[in-house]
Design a protein around this motif. Structure first.
Motif, mmCIF file in Angstrom:
data_model
loop_
_atom_site.group_PDB
_atom_site.id
_atom_site.type_symbol
_atom_site.label_atom_id
_atom_site.label_comp_id
_atom_site.label_asym_id
_atom_site.label_seq_id
_atom_site.Cartn_x
_atom_site.Cartn_y
_atom_site.Cartn_z
ATOM 1 N N LYS A 171 0.827 -1.207 0.000
ATOM 2 C CA LYS A 171 0.000 0.000 0.000
ATOM 3 C C LYS A 171 0.858 1.252 0.000
ATOM 4 N N VAL A 172 1.988 1.214 0.722
ATOM 5 C CA VAL A 172 2.863 2.388 0.794
ATOM 6 C C VAL A 172 3.404 2.728 -0.589
ATOM 7 N N ASN A 173 3.778 1.730 -1.375
ATOM 8 C CA ASN A 173 4.391 1.961 -2.679
ATOM 9 C C ASN A 173 3.368 1.981 -3.808
ATOM 10 N N LYS A 174 2.103 2.050 -3.465
ATOM 11 C CA LYS A 174 1.042 1.913 -4.454
ATOM 12 C C LYS A 174 1.073 3.033 -5.502
ATOM 13 N N GLY A 175 1.316 4.263 -5.096
ATOM 14 C CA GLY A 175 1.242 5.380 -6.022
ATOM 15 C C GLY A 175 2.454 5.520 -6.913
ATOM 16 N N ASN A 176 3.619 5.045 -6.520
ATOM 17 C CA ASN A 176 4.835 5.235 -7.286
ATOM 18 C C ASN A 176 5.111 3.995 -8.123
ATOM 19 N N GLN A 177 4.508 3.903 -9.284
ATOM 20 C CA GLN A 177 4.707 2.764 -10.169
ATOM 21 C C GLN A 177 5.737 3.072 -11.253
ATOM 22 N N GLU A 178 6.245 4.296 -11.292
ATOM 23 C CA GLU A 178 7.131 4.709 -12.371
ATOM 24 C C GLU A 178 8.594 4.479 -12.037
ATOM 25 N N GLY A 179 8.920 4.197 -10.799
ATOM 26 C CA GLY A 179 10.311 4.004 -10.415
ATOM 27 C C GLY A 179 11.090 5.304 -10.400
ATOM 28 N N MET A 180 10.420 6.411 -10.126
ATOM 29 C CA MET A 180 11.082 7.717 -10.093
ATOM 30 C C MET A 180 11.109 8.236 -8.666
ATOM 31 N N SER A 181 12.080 9.070 -8.383
ATOM 32 C CA SER A 181 12.111 9.692 -7.066
ATOM 33 C C SER A 181 11.100 10.842 -7.048
ATOM 34 N N ALA A 182 10.826 11.361 -5.874
ATOM 35 C CA ALA A 182 9.863 12.458 -5.749
ATOM 36 C C ALA A 182 10.362 13.693 -6.493
ATOM 37 N N LEU A 183 11.664 13.948 -6.442
ATOM 38 C CA LEU A 183 12.235 15.110 -7.123
ATOM 39 C C LEU A 183 12.099 14.963 -8.645
ATOM 40 N N GLN A 184 12.339 13.762 -9.158
ATOM 41 C CA GLN A 184 12.199 13.535 -10.601
ATOM 42 C C GLN A 184 10.754 13.709 -11.046
ATOM 43 N N ARG A 185 9.810 13.198 -10.238
ATOM 44 C CA ARG A 185 8.388 13.373 -10.585
ATOM 45 C C ARG A 185 8.003 14.838 -10.565
ATOM 46 N N ALA A 186 8.515 15.589 -9.580
ATOM 47 C CA ALA A 186 8.195 17.021 -9.498
ATOM 48 C C ALA A 186 8.721 17.759 -10.725
ATOM 49 N N GLU A 187 9.942 17.438 -11.152
ATOM 50 C CA GLU A 187 10.513 18.068 -12.346
ATOM 51 C C GLU A 187 9.679 17.734 -13.579
ATOM 52 N N ARG A 188 9.283 16.454 -13.723
ATOM 53 C CA ARG A 188 8.479 16.037 -14.873
ATOM 54 C C ARG A 188 7.132 16.761 -14.873
ATOM 55 N N ASP A 189 6.479 16.821 -13.699
ATOM 56 C CA ASP A 189 5.175 17.481 -13.604
ATOM 57 C C ASP A 189 5.294 18.973 -13.904
ATOM 58 N N LYS A 190 6.379 19.584 -13.448
ATOM 59 C CA LYS A 190 6.606 21.010 -13.714
ATOM 60 C C LYS A 190 6.720 21.251 -15.218
ATOM 61 N N GLN A 191 7.464 20.380 -15.895
ATOM 62 C CA GLN A 191 7.641 20.523 -17.334
ATOM 63 C C GLN A 191 6.311 20.328 -18.059
ATOM 64 N N VAL A 192 5.505 19.353 -17.633
ATOM 65 C CA VAL A 192 4.204 19.101 -18.265
ATOM 66 C C VAL A 192 3.294 20.317 -18.092
ATOM 67 N N MET A 193 3.297 20.909 -16.902
ATOM 68 C CA MET A 193 2.439 22.083 -16.653
ATOM 69 C C MET A 193 2.890 23.285 -17.476
ATOM 70 N N GLN A 194 4.209 23.457 -17.645
ATOM 71 C CA GLN A 194 4.710 24.561 -18.472
ATOM 72 C C GLN A 194 4.294 24.371 -19.928
ATOM 73 N N GLU A 195 4.360 23.140 -20.419
ATOM 74 C CA GLU A 195 3.940 22.868 -21.791
ATOM 75 C C GLU A 195 2.450 23.142 -21.969
ATOM 76 N N LYS A 196 1.662 22.757 -20.975
ATOM 77 C CA LYS A 196 0.219 22.986 -21.042
ATOM 78 C C LYS A 196 -0.094 24.480 -21.063
ATOM 79 N N ALA A 197 0.595 25.249 -20.208
ATOM 80 C CA ALA A 197 0.383 26.698 -20.177
ATOM 81 C C ALA A 197 0.790 27.328 -21.512
#
Length: 158
Positions: free
Chosen positions: A76-102
């Motif tokens: 259950k603890v690892n349920k959300g992280n299926q991508e094998g990425m660290s929290a910092l890597q996910r934050a960077e990816r999400d930031k880039q996706v949001m910038q592209e959307k904007a």
């Protein structure tokens, strides 16, 4: 006061400390009766051996159950992280996706202005409505906190 059973010249430390007021000593529970034996191979012997095993292996069984429970909890603890990425890597990816959307939204607005679908006044009106809705949402969320409720009650905010 009751008469004490202490030897002459000795007094209890407290008037209620003598034996009449002490709690009775609890008796130790009697040990389990030995498991009766039955002829080997009979249905009764199988039942008795299963019963004996259940009594003797309580610690091992509880250990296995707790291990299974721990495995489920770790899943259950690892349920959300299926991508094998660290929290910092996910934050960077999400930031880039949001910038592209904007950037896409800004390009769409520019295209609508250039095509004449939207006038600059209509675009400004849409932006003003969005900003007002965003501010109203923030105020509603703030009013749901304890401090916000107290300030609404006091009449400091609407």
């Amino acid at each position: 006061v009751m008469q004490s059973t202490l030897p002459a010249g000795m007094r209890p430390a407290h008037p209620w400390a003598h034996a009449a007021f002490r709690r009775p000593i609890r008796k130790m529970p009697t040990p389990l009766a030995p498991v009766p034996q039955a002829p080997v191979g009979s249905p009764r012997s199988l039942f008795l051996s299963a019963r004996r095993h259940r009594l003797d292996m309580a610690r091992g069984l509880s250990r296995e159950l707790s291990q299974q429970k721990n495995v489920k909890a770790q899943a259950k603890v690892n349920k959300g992280n299926q991508e094998g990425m660290s929290a910092l890597q996910r934050a960077e990816r999400d930031k880039q996706v949001m910038q592209e959307k904007a950037a896409r939204k800004a390009a769409d607005k520019e295209a609508q202005l250039a095509a004449g679908v939207l006038s600059p006044d209509e675009l400004a009106e849409q932006e003003r409505k969005k900003a007002a809705a965003k501010e109203a949402k923030k105020e509603r969320q703030y009013a749901q906190t304890q401090i916000g409720k107290a300030q609404v009650k006091a009449g400091l905010i609407k």
